[in-house]
Motif scaffolding. Structure first.
Motif, mmCIF file in Angstrom:
data_model
loop_
_atom_site.group_PDB
_atom_site.id
_atom_site.type_symbol
_atom_site.label_atom_id
_atom_site.label_comp_id
_atom_site.label_asym_id
_atom_site.label_seq_id
_atom_site.Cartn_x
_atom_site.Cartn_y
_atom_site.Cartn_z
ATOM 1 N N PHE A 298 0.820 -1.207 0.000
ATOM 2 C CA PHE A 298 0.000 0.000 0.000
ATOM 3 C C PHE A 298 0.856 1.259 0.000
ATOM 4 C CE2 PHE A 298 -3.026 2.844 2.455
ATOM 5 C CZ PHE A 298 -3.905 3.020 1.398
ATOM 6 N N ASP A 299 2.020 1.184 0.651
ATOM 7 C CA ASP A 299 2.877 2.363 0.742
ATOM 8 C C ASP A 299 3.436 2.789 -0.602
ATOM 9 O OD1 ASP A 299 5.885 0.861 0.900
ATOM 10 O OD2 ASP A 299 4.186 -0.260 1.685
ATOM 11 N N ALA A 300 3.424 1.858 -1.612
ATOM 12 C CA ALA A 300 3.947 2.213 -2.936
ATOM 13 C C ALA A 300 3.089 3.286 -3.607
ATOM 14 C CB ALA A 300 4.017 0.967 -3.827
ATOM 15 N N LEU A 301 1.812 3.400 -3.221
ATOM 16 C CA LEU A 301 0.960 4.447 -3.786
ATOM 17 C C LEU A 301 1.351 5.825 -3.283
ATOM 18 C CD1 LEU A 301 -2.619 2.880 -3.638
ATOM 19 C CD2 LEU A 301 -1.173 3.181 -5.636
ATOM 20 N N PHE A 302 2.003 5.875 -2.121
ATOM 21 C CA PHE A 302 2.382 7.154 -1.525
ATOM 22 C C PHE A 302 3.820 7.447 -1.921
ATOM 23 C CE2 PHE A 302 -1.163 5.598 0.727
ATOM 24 C CZ PHE A 302 -1.871 6.702 1.172
ATOM 25 N N GLY A 303 4.003 7.838 -3.174
ATOM 26 C CA GLY A 303 5.341 7.988 -3.722
ATOM 27 C C GLY A 303 6.037 9.231 -3.220
ATOM 28 N N GLN A 304 7.164 9.538 -3.862
ATOM 29 C CA GLN A 304 7.948 10.705 -3.467
ATOM 30 C C GLN A 304 7.271 11.977 -3.973
ATOM 31 O OE1 GLN A 304 10.629 10.424 -1.505
ATOM 32 N NE2 GLN A 304 10.200 8.241 -1.437
ATOM 33 N N VAL A 311 -3.083 10.898 -3.594
ATOM 34 C CA VAL A 311 -3.655 9.570 -3.380
ATOM 35 C C VAL A 311 -4.392 9.527 -2.051
ATOM 36 C CG1 VAL A 311 -3.111 7.138 -3.025
ATOM 37 C CG2 VAL A 311 -1.953 8.407 -4.825
ATOM 38 N N GLY A 312 -3.793 10.121 -1.018
ATOM 39 C CA GLY A 312 -4.428 10.121 0.289
ATOM 40 C C GLY A 312 -5.753 10.874 0.279
ATOM 41 N N GLU A 313 -5.785 12.035 -0.367
ATOM 42 C CA GLU A 313 -7.027 12.815 -0.424
ATOM 43 C C GLU A 313 -8.101 12.084 -1.197
ATOM 44 O OE1 GLU A 313 -7.648 15.532 1.266
ATOM 45 O OE2 GLU A 313 -5.655 15.286 2.118
ATOM 46 N N LEU A 314 -7.718 11.290 -2.194
ATOM 47 C CA LEU A 314 -8.688 10.513 -2.962
ATOM 48 C C LEU A 314 -9.255 9.369 -2.134
ATOM 49 C CD1 LEU A 314 -10.046 9.719 -5.707
ATOM 50 C CD2 LEU A 314 -7.998 8.367 -6.181
ATOM 51 N N LEU A 315 -8.413 8.715 -1.344
ATOM 52 C CA LEU A 315 -8.838 7.514 -0.638
ATOM 53 C C LEU A 315 -9.594 7.813 0.647
ATOM 54 C CD1 LEU A 315 -5.724 5.164 -1.023
ATOM 55 C CD2 LEU A 315 -7.910 5.013 -2.210
ATOM 56 N N LYS A 316 -9.286 8.932 1.310
ATOM 57 C CA LYS A 316 -9.901 9.187 2.627
ATOM 58 C C LYS A 316 -11.425 9.210 2.585
ATOM 59 C CE LYS A 316 -7.010 12.504 3.803
ATOM 60 N NZ LYS A 316 -6.361 13.640 4.472
ATOM 61 N N PRO A 317 -12.052 9.990 1.702
ATOM 62 C CA PRO A 317 -13.537 9.950 1.682
ATOM 63 C C PRO A 317 -14.076 8.598 1.252
ATOM 64 C CG PRO A 317 -12.669 11.246 -0.142
ATOM 65 C CD PRO A 317 -11.523 10.981 0.760
ATOM 66 N N LEU A 318 -13.350 7.930 0.369
ATOM 67 C CA LEU A 318 -13.777 6.603 -0.095
ATOM 68 C C LEU A 318 -13.802 5.620 1.069
ATOM 69 C CD1 LEU A 318 -14.351 4.903 -2.719
ATOM 70 C CD2 LEU A 318 -11.935 4.339 -2.683
ATOM 71 N N LEU A 319 -12.775 5.667 1.908
ATOM 72 C CA LEU A 319 -12.702 4.767 3.063
ATOM 73 C C LEU A 319 -13.736 5.149 4.117
ATOM 74 C CD1 LEU A 319 -8.805 4.613 3.378
ATOM 75 C CD2 LEU A 319 -10.271 2.736 2.672
ATOM 76 N N SER A 320 -13.960 6.428 4.297
ATOM 77 C CA SER A 320 -14.906 6.872 5.322
ATOM 78 C C SER A 320 -16.335 6.464 4.973
ATOM 79 C CB SER A 320 -14.820 8.389 5.483
ATOM 80 O OG SER A 320 -13.538 8.768 5.930
ATOM 81 N N ARG A 321 -16.727 6.641 3.712
ATOM 82 C CA ARG A 321 -18.100 6.324 3.309
ATOM 83 C C ARG A 321 -18.340 4.823 3.185
ATOM 84 N NH1 ARG A 321 -17.219 10.834 -0.269
ATOM 85 N NH2 ARG A 321 -16.802 9.372 -1.963
ATOM 86 N N PRO A 332 6.005 -2.912 8.368
ATOM 87 C CA PRO A 332 6.114 -1.865 9.407
ATOM 88 C C PRO A 332 6.837 -0.626 8.900
ATOM 89 C CG PRO A 332 6.557 -4.019 10.362
ATOM 90 C CD PRO A 332 6.439 -4.227 8.891
ATOM 91 N N GLU A 333 7.862 -0.829 8.082
ATOM 92 C CA GLU A 333 8.595 0.313 7.526
ATOM 93 C C GLU A 333 7.708 1.094 6.567
ATOM 94 O OE1 GLU A 333 11.850 2.816 7.000
ATOM 95 O OE2 GLU A 333 11.440 1.281 8.487
ATOM 96 N N GLY A 334 6.908 0.376 5.747
ATOM 97 C CA GLY A 334 5.987 1.049 4.837
ATOM 98 C C GLY A 334 4.924 1.834 5.585
ATOM 99 N N LEU A 335 4.451 1.264 6.706
ATOM 100 C CA LEU A 335 3.453 1.971 7.512
ATOM 101 C C LEU A 335 4.016 3.272 8.067
ATOM 102 C CD1 LEU A 335 0.611 1.847 8.803
ATOM 103 C CD2 LEU A 335 1.667 0.708 10.757
ATOM 104 N N ARG A 336 5.276 3.228 8.455
ATOM 105 C CA ARG A 336 5.902 4.455 8.960
ATOM 106 C C ARG A 336 5.952 5.522 7.857
ATOM 107 N NH1 ARG A 336 10.497 6.880 8.682
ATOM 108 N NH2 ARG A 336 11.379 5.254 7.362
ATOM 109 N N LYS A 337 6.244 5.103 6.617
ATOM 110 C CA LYS A 337 6.293 6.070 5.512
ATOM 111 C C LYS A 337 4.914 6.678 5.254
ATOM 112 C CE LYS A 337 10.150 3.869 3.095
ATOM 113 N NZ LYS A 337 10.569 3.117 1.873
ATOM 114 N N ILE A 338 3.859 5.837 5.317
ATOM 115 C CA ILE A 338 2.501 6.352 5.099
ATOM 116 C C ILE A 338 2.150 7.350 6.194
ATOM 117 C CG2 ILE A 338 0.067 5.727 4.933
ATOM 118 C CD1 ILE A 338 0.949 2.973 3.941
ATOM 119 N N ASN A 339 2.506 7.038 7.440
ATOM 120 C CA ASN A 339 2.204 7.943 8.556
ATOM 121 C C ASN A 339 2.892 9.287 8.371
ATOM 122 O OD1 ASN A 339 0.351 6.844 10.448
ATOM 123 N ND2 ASN A 339 1.864 5.309 11.026
#
Length: 880
Positions: A298-304, A311-321, A332-339
């Motif tokens: 999943f962290d690969a979507l959150f590129g440099q 990507v985050g702004e697109l997914l947040k409302p989708l996940l909420s609804r 765990p390392e990828g999760l840290r990058k997403i955070n």
């Protein structure tokens, strides 16, 4: 084009071509390789570009298989942690050819097609070997480059590719359709493409529970590489395909997102988000069944750069609804990058943490999937091979977790056995290649008349004359074996077909056919099969020749790591019982220290220790040069079959308080927080190893606080919150405290148990004055090293001379010392307070220096024996 060996300007390249070249450098950096080679470029082309895969397929090469071969070759390259990869000369040459290809085509920019044409001209090196295996040579890709344009049009338009409906999909327009960036895992499961999932029942049930939640019903599966995140999702697809799920999920579809295809070729800001939105809209519009999007890594979507924010702004409302559910995986390392990029996105997921399975659970997993590999490789995998794959992978492969490492090991071992049975045997292949090499070298020396060339040519011709008859004999035997094996396989297939025909005849009640098959055909086939099997036995082809054994597994791992097979397979009990003798071959004069270490290790290996603590923890006391570090090296070689399985930390570097932090690494946000800690990273890279803390008394008090946790709990948390496991390490600390007392001790005290206890009590008093009681209380044993006597130095002389002989081996010169010469070396090197180091200096000064000068002057010839004696207190060298 190129200004130097490690810089290149890509202004003339298209965006896609630039991404591939920079991607090749990224592969080299991720894998810690020192240079970027054509192999990295081949791997990136196949991994990231769908059009390239189609070009390979049309040229007669399976792109997935070629990618696997490239990945296997990359794993064999040496790693250089911390090094910045530079472009190799061969890759620079390839890029130059690509530019010439573009010039010839009158193209303004160098594109992917020019990189492919240049790559096809690669005939040497690992990349060239992979291409040659498929018959791909210069110009082979040129007729098929139209596939690149087709793939580019498809990706650029963001078109939805409608596949034929999979079984149960419901026809056109049904949920079985997929976009060009996804595939239906449930359809794949119905076709039996996945291996069974074993031993993850609790995690699978938790996954179903999260999917059934009203809110936050998006699972995020976390785990280190190789623990089985993908297998867990495949298991869910299998459950849905069987209908073994709650009614809300019955008929659901799991669409796996191809993250690489989604990101590949995206030139403009927002293009990835646009593609992802098209996929989501397509799946959301399908109301016929539940659709879930599977996003691995999943962290690969959150590129440099700015990509991740969109990507985050697109997914947040989708996940909420909750209009569409997402199942994601990450490390765990990828999760840290997403955070770091967008911490709010993680809060919308429910996390499932996958831990690596233990030995027993990994063995069950391999046992369950072994039949799949038996069918693919047409071999038989025994229980011993499965157990060996798990145990050896756990011990020797530390970059990934079980069960992935064990599956990889078993897969390649099965392939190795298949090649051995069906192709050219390894010993014949090795000997044939050696014969070809000798012929090439002889041909190169054919016209040279100087003395050295004539000598070398004579030696090579002699070796070739010895090899050629053996090669011919082995070829004849191999051809005969292959013929016998092929005949047996053909007869067995004929027998199976006849038995199937008999069942059909019995079902249709064709009595005449039944009688013919039972009384004529089947007996005749059985007789021919018996004759063929007897012929196979005469040829030495055993019925078990296609069985994978633990020896085969060890041989494959030996190719990967270079560790001798015999050491890996040596019986544990036999090995431990011989421990004192093996260690004493390298450490002379410290019998009591060797016995103390051996007792502690045996106690730990039979299970009489706390499984959470290190295998053993020891404090080595003694003067300088008496063998403390050498015993640590010998112990690493004995326990883990590799002297390099030892991490040495000089505590004089950690005298300051701020330096102690470097053992576990800086917290996030501080400088160098990405590098991790010296100690924690060492345990993570080599979980089976010896940790040597040299001169531990010099360390800062904060270091001892960290060591208390290692010695007591066998674990340590680094600055980034990751836990390092020390339960499979041996912790050794050396100290010079009490050295003066040891040197002043009467040598006779060392010969009795009471004397040794008295020395130990005296030293313990000194230790208590320096170390805290809680630190001393956590050490398994305090091992005291005595000062070396002249008799001890006499044994060390022999060890050092054997090492010197190994240095002279390539020059084919042997060294022979008289007893007087050895005694003279002992006299020159005897200094009780300095141990064996003066002896090494004496050997360097009295033997190695004169030998080096004489070798440079051409005084010694190949095959000579140099005899060393003492005359008038001086060493004399006589050529024999």
């Amino acid at each position: 084009m190129a200004e130097s060996q490690d810089t290149i300007h890509l202004d003339r390249y298209t965006q896609d071509a630039r991404q591939i070249v920079s991607g090749a450098q990224q592969v080299a950096d991720e894998r810690q390789h020192q240079e970027v080679s054509t192999l990295h470029l081949l791997y990136r082309l196949l991994e990231r570009d769908r059009g390239v895969g189609e070009v390979f397929r049309r040229a007669g090469a399976d792109p997935n298989e070629a990618l696997s071969l490239a990945d296997a070759s990359l794993k064999k390259l040496p790693k250089h942690p911390g090094a910045v990869a530079y472009l190799s000369a061969r890759l620079l040459d390839l890029l130059g050819r690509a530019e010439r290809e573009a010039t010839r085509d009158k193209a303004k920019s160098v594109g992917v097609e020019h990189l492919l044409n240049a790559l096809a001209q690669e005939i040497r090196g690992p990349a060239g070997d992979i291409l040659s295996a498929y018959g791909i040579g210069p110009g082979a890709f040129r007729p098929h480059l139209g596939a690149l344009e087709a793939a580019a049009r498809e990706a650029g338009a963001g078109a939805v590719v409608v596949n034929e409906s999979s079984p149960g999909a419901g026809g056109a327009g049904a949920p079985g359709q997929a976009t060009g960036f996804v595939r239906d895992l449930v359809a794949d499961a119905r076709q039996g493409r996945f291996d069974p999932v074993i031993g993850r029942d609790l995690e699978a049930r938790r996954l179903l529970q999260i999917l059934e939640r009203r809110a936050k019903n998006h699972p995020l599966i976390l785990g280190e590489p190789g623990v089985g995140k993908t297998a867990l999702i495949r298991g869910l697809a299998e459950r849905i395909a069987r209908g073994d799920v709650p009614s809300n999920l019955a008929g659901a579809h799991l669409y796996e997102l191809d993250t690489g295809a989604l990101v590949a070729g995206a030139k403009l800001r927002g293009e990835i988000e646009q593609r992802l939105k098209q996929i989501v809209d397509k799946l959301r519009a399908d109301q016929s069944a539940e659709s879930m999007l599977v996003v691995e890594d999943f962290d690969a979507l959150f590129g440099q750069g700015v990509t991740g924010a969109g990507v985050g702004e697109l997914l947040k409302p989708l996940l909420s609804r909750g209009e569409i559910r997402i199942i994601a995986t990450s490390t765990p390392e990828g999760l840290r990058k997403i955070n770091e990029r967008d911490s709010s996105i993680v809060r919308r997921f429910s996390t499932i943490t996958l831990e690596a399975p233990g030995i027993a659970q990994a063995t069950e997993i391999l046992r369950g999937i072994a039949t799949k590999y038996e069918a693919h490789h047409r071999v038989r995998i025994g229980e011993s091979a499965i157990a060996a794959a798990v145990v050896l992978a756990k011990r020797y492969i530390s970059d990934r977790a079980l069960p992935d490492t064990a599956v990889d090991l078993l897969d390649e071992t099965s392939a190795r056995k298949r090649v051995e049975v069906d192709g050219v045997p390894a010993d014949l292949d090795l000997l044939s290649r050696r014969a070809e090499s000798l012929r090439a070298q002889i041909a190169a020396l054919a016209d040279d008349d100087d003395k050295l060339s004539v000598q070398t040519r004579g030696r090579l011709e002699k070796e070739l004359a010895e090899i050629e008859p053996r090669v011919q004999e082995m070829r004849t035997r191999a051809a005969s074996r292959q013929g016998v094996v092929a005949a047996i396989q053909a007869i067995r297939k004929e027998l199976v077909d006849a038995q199937a025909a008999l069942k059909v005849a019995q079902r249709d009640r064709v009595f005449a056919r039944i009688g013919e098959l039972e009384h004529v055909t089947l007996p005749e086939i059985a007789r021919r099969l018996q004759v063929a099997e007897e012929a196979a036995q005469r040829e030495g082809v055993a019925s078990s020749s296609n069985a994978v054994t633990e020896g085969d597994v060890a041989a494959t791992l030996g190719d990967w790591t270079g560790i001798p097979v015999a050491k890996m397979l040596e019986g544990e009990a036999e090995k431990l019982l011989k421990m004192e003798g093996r260690l004493a071959q390298r450490v002379v004069g410290q019998d009591e220290a060797v016995r103390a270490i051996s007792r502690a290790v045996r106690r730990g290996r039979v299970g009489l220790r706390d499984p959470g603590k290190p295998i053993g923890s020891f404090l080595f006391l003694g003067p300088s040069g008496v063998g403390k570090t050498e015993l640590a090296k010998a112990l690493a070689e004995f326990l883990f079959d590799d002297e390099q399985a030892m991490t040495r930390l000089d505590m004089s570097e950690f005298m300051e308080r701020h330096m102690a932090q470097r053992l576990i690494g800086a917290p996030p946000g501080y400088a160098d927080s990405e590098q991790g800690g010296f100690l924690t990273e060492a345990a993570r890279r080599r979980p089976y190893s010896v940790l040597l803390f040299d001169e531990v008394e010099k360390a800062h008090a904060d270091v001892f606080n960290l060591l208390l946790q290692v010695l007591d709990d066998g674990r340590l948390t680094d600055g980034r919150g990751r836990t390092a496991d020390f339960s499979n390490t041996v912790v050794i600390m050396t100290s010079n405290i009490g050295s003066k007392r040891i040197l002043e001790t009467d040598a006779r005290l060392w010969s009795t148990e009471d004397g040794r206890e008295a020395i130990r009590d005296v030293l313990l008093e000194e230790l208590r004055g320096f170390f805290r009681p809680e630190f001393l209380n956590r050490i398994d044993d305090i091992v005291t090293f005595k000062a070396l006597s002249k008799d001890d130095l006499r044994g060390i002389v022999d060890i050092q001379l054997r090492r010197l002989e190994r240095l002279l081996a390539d020059k084919e010169i042997k060294l022979a010392l008289t007893d007087e010469a050895k005694s003279r070396l002992v006299d020159l090197g005897y200094e009780p307070s300095l141990g064996a180091r003066p002896l090494k200096r004496a050997i360097t000064k009295e033997l190695q220096n004169p030998l080096a000068e004489e070798l440079l002057a051409g005084g010694y010839k190949s095959g000579q024996v140099v005899q060393v004696d003492v005359k008038d207190d001086r060493f004399s060298f006589v050529k024999a």
